[in-house]
Motif scaffolding. Structure first.
Motif, PDB file in Angstrom:
ATOM      1  N   THR A   1      10.316  22.786 -17.867  1.00  0.00           N
ATOM      2  CA  THR A   1       9.414  21.653 -17.605  1.00  0.00           C
ATOM      3  C   THR A   1      10.163  20.336 -17.760  1.00  0.00           C
ATOM      4  N   GLN A   2      10.962  20.235 -18.806  1.00  0.00           N
ATOM      5  CA  GLN A   2      11.749  19.016 -19.032  1.00  0.00           C
ATOM      6  C   GLN A   2      12.711  18.789 -17.881  1.00  0.00           C
ATOM      7  N   SER A   3      13.333  19.857 -17.404  1.00  0.00           N
ATOM      8  CA  SER A   3      14.284  19.743 -16.300  1.00  0.00           C
ATOM      9  C   SER A   3      13.596  19.260 -15.023  1.00  0.00           C
ATOM     10  N   GLU A   4      12.416  19.809 -14.742  1.00  0.00           N
ATOM     11  CA  GLU A   4      11.679  19.389 -13.546  1.00  0.00           C
ATOM     12  C   GLU A   4      11.263  17.922 -13.636  1.00  0.00           C
ATOM     13  N   LEU A   5      10.793  17.522 -14.812  1.00  0.00           N
ATOM     14  CA  LEU A   5      10.385  16.124 -14.980  1.00  0.00           C
ATOM     15  C   LEU A   5      11.596  15.189 -14.937  1.00  0.00           C
ATOM     16  N   ALA A   6      12.711  15.614 -15.527  1.00  0.00           N
ATOM     17  CA  ALA A   6      13.926  14.790 -15.491  1.00  0.00           C
ATOM     18  C   ALA A   6      14.399  14.606 -14.055  1.00  0.00           C
ATOM     19  N   SER A   7      14.304  15.651 -13.258  1.00  0.00           N
ATOM     20  CA  SER A   7      14.694  15.558 -11.855  1.00  0.00           C
ATOM     21  C   SER A   7      13.809  14.558 -11.111  1.00  0.00           C
ATOM     22  N   LEU A   8      12.524  14.619 -11.401  1.00  0.00           N
ATOM     23  CA  LEU A   8      11.584  13.684 -10.776  1.00  0.00           C
ATOM     24  C   LEU A   8      11.912  12.239 -11.176  1.00  0.00           C
ATOM     25  N   VAL A   9      12.200  12.025 -12.450  1.00  0.00           N
ATOM     26  CA  VAL A   9      12.551  10.686 -12.932  1.00  0.00           C
ATOM     27  C   VAL A   9      13.844  10.212 -12.267  1.00  0.00           C
TER      28      VAL A   9
ATOM     29  N   ARG B   1       0.839  -1.213   0.000  1.00  0.00           N
ATOM     30  CA  ARG B   1       0.000   0.000   0.000  1.00  0.00           C
ATOM     31  C   ARG B   1       0.870   1.258   0.000  1.00  0.00           C
ATOM     32  N   LYS B   2       1.951   1.237   0.786  1.00  0.00           N
ATOM     33  CA  LYS B   2       2.855   2.389   0.825  1.00  0.00           C
ATOM     34  C   LYS B   2       3.500   2.586  -0.539  1.00  0.00           C
ATOM     35  N   LEU B   3       3.920   1.513  -1.152  1.00  0.00           N
ATOM     36  CA  LEU B   3       4.530   1.608  -2.489  1.00  0.00           C
ATOM     37  C   LEU B   3       3.533   2.190  -3.491  1.00  0.00           C
ATOM     38  N   GLN B   4       2.305   1.710  -3.449  1.00  0.00           N
ATOM     39  CA  GLN B   4       1.272   2.233  -4.353  1.00  0.00           C
ATOM     40  C   GLN B   4       0.981   3.699  -4.066  1.00  0.00           C
TER      41      GLN B   4
ATOM     42  N   MET C   1       3.811   5.765  -5.476  1.00  0.00           N
ATOM     43  CA  MET C   1       3.725   5.835  -6.941  1.00  0.00           C
ATOM     44  C   MET C   1       2.612   6.790  -7.377  1.00  0.00           C
ATOM     45  N   THR C   2       1.499   6.775  -6.652  1.00  0.00           N
ATOM     46  CA  THR C   2       0.396   7.688  -6.961  1.00  0.00           C
ATOM     47  C   THR C   2       0.827   9.133  -6.738  1.00  0.00           C
ATOM     48  N   GLN C   3       1.512   9.400  -5.636  1.00  0.00           N
ATOM     49  CA  GLN C   3       1.998  10.754  -5.364  1.00  0.00           C
ATOM     50  C   GLN C   3       2.987  11.209  -6.429  1.00  0.00           C
ATOM     51  N   THR C   4       3.864  10.334  -6.855  1.00  0.00           N
ATOM     52  CA  THR C   4       4.835  10.675  -7.884  1.00  0.00           C
ATOM     53  C   THR C   4       4.133  10.978  -9.204  1.00  0.00           C
ATOM     54  N   THR C   5       3.144  10.176  -9.541  1.00  0.00           N
ATOM     55  CA  THR C   5       2.384  10.404 -10.776  1.00  0.00           C
ATOM     56  C   THR C   5       1.654  11.737 -10.714  1.00  0.00           C
ATOM     57  N   GLN C   6       1.058  12.032  -9.572  1.00  0.00           N
ATOM     58  CA  GLN C   6       0.365  13.311  -9.420  1.00  0.00           C
ATOM     59  C   GLN C   6       1.333  14.479  -9.525  1.00  0.00           C
ATOM     60  N   LEU C   7       2.512  14.339  -8.956  1.00  0.00           N
ATOM     61  CA  LEU C   7       3.519  15.394  -9.034  1.00  0.00           C
ATOM     62  C   LEU C   7       3.956  15.607 -10.481  1.00  0.00           C
ATOM     63  N   ALA C   8       4.154  14.518 -11.219  1.00  0.00           N
ATOM     64  CA  ALA C   8       4.528  14.632 -12.633  1.00  0.00           C
ATOM     65  C   ALA C   8       3.422  15.311 -13.432  1.00  0.00           C
ATOM     66  N   MET C   9       2.176  14.950 -13.162  1.00  0.00           N
ATOM     67  CA  MET C   9       1.056  15.591 -13.860  1.00  0.00           C
ATOM     68  C   MET C   9       0.993  17.072 -13.514  1.00  0.00           C
ATOM     69  N   GLN C  10       1.219  17.397 -12.252  1.00  0.00           N
ATOM     70  CA  GLN C  10       1.191  18.794 -11.823  1.00  0.00           C
ATOM     71  C   GLN C  10       2.285  19.599 -12.533  1.00  0.00           C
ATOM     72  N   LYS C  11       3.486  19.054 -12.628  1.00  0.00           N
ATOM     73  CA  LYS C  11       4.582  19.747 -13.301  1.00  0.00           C
ATOM     74  C   LYS C  11       4.281  19.912 -14.797  1.00  0.00           C
TER      75      LYS C  11
ATOM     76  N   ALA D   1      16.738   6.654  -8.560  1.00  0.00           N
ATOM     77  CA  ALA D   1      17.590   6.486  -7.381  1.00  0.00           C
ATOM     78  C   ALA D   1      16.856   5.684  -6.302  1.00  0.00           C
ATOM     79  N   LYS D   2      15.578   5.994  -6.119  1.00  0.00           N
ATOM     80  CA  LYS D   2      14.782   5.261  -5.127  1.00  0.00           C
ATOM     81  C   LYS D   2      14.644   3.792  -5.537  1.00  0.00           C
ATOM     82  N   GLY D   3      14.394   3.551  -6.810  1.00  0.00           N
ATOM     83  CA  GLY D   3      14.281   2.183  -7.314  1.00  0.00           C
ATOM     84  C   GLY D   3      15.586   1.417  -7.154  1.00  0.00           C
ATOM     85  N   ASN D   4      16.704   2.096  -7.438  1.00  0.00           N
ATOM     86  CA  ASN D   4      18.009   1.448  -7.262  1.00  0.00           C
ATOM     87  C   ASN D   4      18.260   1.097  -5.805  1.00  0.00           C
ATOM     88  N   ALA D   5      17.876   1.982  -4.903  1.00  0.00           N
ATOM     89  CA  ALA D   5      18.056   1.703  -3.473  1.00  0.00           C
ATOM     90  C   ALA D   5      17.200   0.508  -3.051  1.00  0.00           C
TER      91      ALA D   5
END
Length: 172
Positions: free
Chosen positions: A93-101, A9-12, A15-25, A106-110
């Motif tokens: 916009t590209q820079s902000e999205l690239a930073s998010l990615v 549930r935490k992982l989901q 992921m939802t928060q990250t998707t929302q942040l990407a949509m917002q950016k 990094a989180k996935g690698n950890a």
């Protein structure tokens, strides 16, 4: 490694928060682009009104001809300013999205490294060589990713500098 429904549930949720942040950016980038376009439209309307008033105020044919010739010349400065504004919005916009990615990678690698460590603790005796190989492969993949990422950043910076130089507006 996901061990419980709560972790899932935490992982989901993450992921939802990250998707929302990407949509917002992304939406913010579209909003800024719309503002640039609205300003360009306002400027164009104002210029058209001024030109019409100047034509209506003309007293003779030679003045009208001179005004029409002047109005017909494209305004390179205005086009350059518009193009730079659009490019800045896209670049930001590209820079902000690239930073998010990059943060997500990094989180996935950890998480992957933690999974490998967990797996290493639970492997049978004698499999240390295989685990060392997996860890080395992971370290090599991370190093290659960082090198590729650095090369891409340099390429973007070079392209941006070339574009700014071509328009004569390079920042110093």
């Amino acid at each position: 490694m996901i061990k419980s429904p709560d972790e899932m549930r935490k992982l989901q949720s993450d992921m939802t928060q990250t998707t929302q942040l990407a949509m917002q950016k992304t939406l913010d980038g579209f909003r800024r682009l719309a503002e640039v376009n609205m300003q360009a439209a306002r400027d164009s309307l104002e210029q058209s009104a001024e030109q019409i008033n100047a034509l209506l105020a003309a007293k003779d044919v030679s003045t009208v001809t001179q005004l029409v010739t002047t109005f017909a010349q494209p305004s390179a400065d205005k086009f350059t300013a518009y193009a730079q504004a659009v490019t800045a919005v896209a670049r930001d916009t590209q820079s902000e999205l690239a930073s998010l990615v990059q943060q997500q990678i990094a989180k996935g690698n950890a998480q992957f490294a933690a999974t490998i460590e967990e797996m290493a603790r639970n492997t049978p005796a004698g499999s240390e060589g295989a685990m060392a190989l997996i860890k080395q492969a992971m370290a090599t993949a991370n190093a290659n990713y960082e090198q590729l990422n650095q090369s891409m950043r340099q390429m973007v910076e070079t392209g941006t500098a070339a574009a700014e130089s071509a328009t004569g507006k390079r920042k110093r």
